[in-house]
Design an enzyme around this catalytic site. Sequence first.
Site, PDB file in Angstrom:
ATOM      1  N   ARG A 147       2.955   3.176 -23.661  1.00 27.88           N
ATOM      2  CA  ARG A 147       2.229   3.192 -22.412  1.00 27.88           C
ATOM      3  C   ARG A 147       1.339   4.429 -22.510  1.00 27.88           C
ATOM      4  NH1 ARG A 147       5.796   2.883 -17.035  1.00 27.88           N
ATOM      5  NH2 ARG A 147       5.909   5.064 -17.638  1.00 27.88           N
ATOM      6  N   TYR A 200      10.055 -22.051   7.190  1.00 31.00           N
ATOM      7  CA  TYR A 200       8.934 -22.646   6.469  1.00 31.00           C
ATOM      8  C   TYR A 200       9.415 -23.448   5.270  1.00 31.00           C
ATOM      9  CZ  TYR A 200       5.552 -19.839   9.048  1.00 31.00           C
ATOM     10  OH  TYR A 200       4.782 -19.284  10.026  1.00 31.00           O
ATOM     11  N   LYS A 210       7.188  10.690  -6.814  1.00 29.76           N
ATOM     12  CA  LYS A 210       5.988   9.847  -6.821  1.00 29.76           C
ATOM     13  C   LYS A 210       6.156   8.686  -5.842  1.00 29.76           C
ATOM     14  CE  LYS A 210       7.742   7.230 -10.769  1.00 29.76           C
ATOM     15  NZ  LYS A 210       7.769   7.201 -12.243  1.00 29.76           N
ATOM     16  N   MET A 261       6.902 -13.747   7.454  1.00 30.64           N
ATOM     17  CA  MET A 261       6.211 -12.459   7.541  1.00 30.64           C
ATOM     18  C   MET A 261       6.997 -11.448   8.370  1.00 30.64           C
ATOM     19  SD  MET A 261       2.334 -11.595   8.809  1.00 30.64           S
ATOM     20  CE  MET A 261       1.501 -12.528   7.545  1.00 30.64           C
TER      21      MET A 261
END
Length: 356
Positions: A130, A252, A35, A300
Amino acid sequence: MSRPIQALIDLNALKSNLQVVRRHAPGSSVYAIIKANAYGHGMLRAAQALNDADGFALLELDDAVRLREAGFRQRILLLEGFFDPLELPTIAESGLALVIHAIEQVEMLEATWLPVRLDVSVKINTGMNRLGFAPEMVAQVITRLKACPIVGNIMLMTHFATADESAGIARQLAQFDALSKDLNLPVSLANSAAILRFPESHRDWVRPGIMLYGSSPFPGISAEELTLQPAMTLSTEIIGIQHLKAGDEVGYGAAYRADRETRIAVVACGYADGYPRHAPSGTPILVCGKLTKTVGRVSMDMLCADVTTIPEALVGSPVTLWGRGLPADEIAKAAETVSYELFCAVTSRVPMVEES
Ligand SMILES: *Cc1c(COP(=O)(O)O)cnc(C)c1O
């Protein structure tokens, strides 16, 4: 030259990890879980490497059809079954098996005619809460499915919530065995953690995922100790070097401040490549094959590493984010996540390269 980041997929590692599954569960058939694009490794490529598996399991119908069209003859199981009866003709044509976890799916099967029978796996909720039928509903669901003209073979399954934790599987297993013992149907229970830790859960079909990709399902046990090999190595290069004086800051938010003269490598990998932004300063990273740590915030397209003690680190030097030589589990731990999420998060701008 193009941006140097790549994800190297080691096909032999996938094959070898499947052998580890076979060694642990020699009496069981194997559904290789592919998956989420084979946990980010590339579905068709992973399926080819894992062609020795007895079946594949995944979620999306399109992917399952692609797998059939690529020539795979094994069982293919849709782990959430179907969502709309309009999917059923395609499912039948491609010979796919379905997890059935909700009464609505039973009703849709009863309301549909097909020229063939579909194999189903009835998912039972034994405590994860679930997907799956409550234990007291199982007998009724099985009776209805057996009476349904488009249903073929029936298997029973459940999924463990704490196979990797101290709680283990005893309660869920006891619950499952109590309600399934008179039904006389094949059974599939074990994920990677249960395969490695609970032989009593192996039964007819095991369902390994993360161990195929070479990570450990257990917080305290390394993949190496489990003889698993990393299937994905995320690597890149240094694209800049900075020399900091004591008190200089990096990146940053000026989130890292050097307390001494520090040599910093700027590395071509950021959160837009799938590296976790919340990985803190101090997350392990390999530069020129040597272990060091990240500094400052992940941005990023870049992150930074301390290379003060690695003088040979220059622009163009190799960097490993995770994989061979640096288990993804260690980066996951530093970033307070699991390797599953790291692998799935690798973005499409990262070229994948195969190695066999
Ligand atoms: C994803 C999944 C697995 C595989 O779990 P791992 O922990 O990766 O081995 C097994 N069974 C089901 C139903 C799953 O959804």
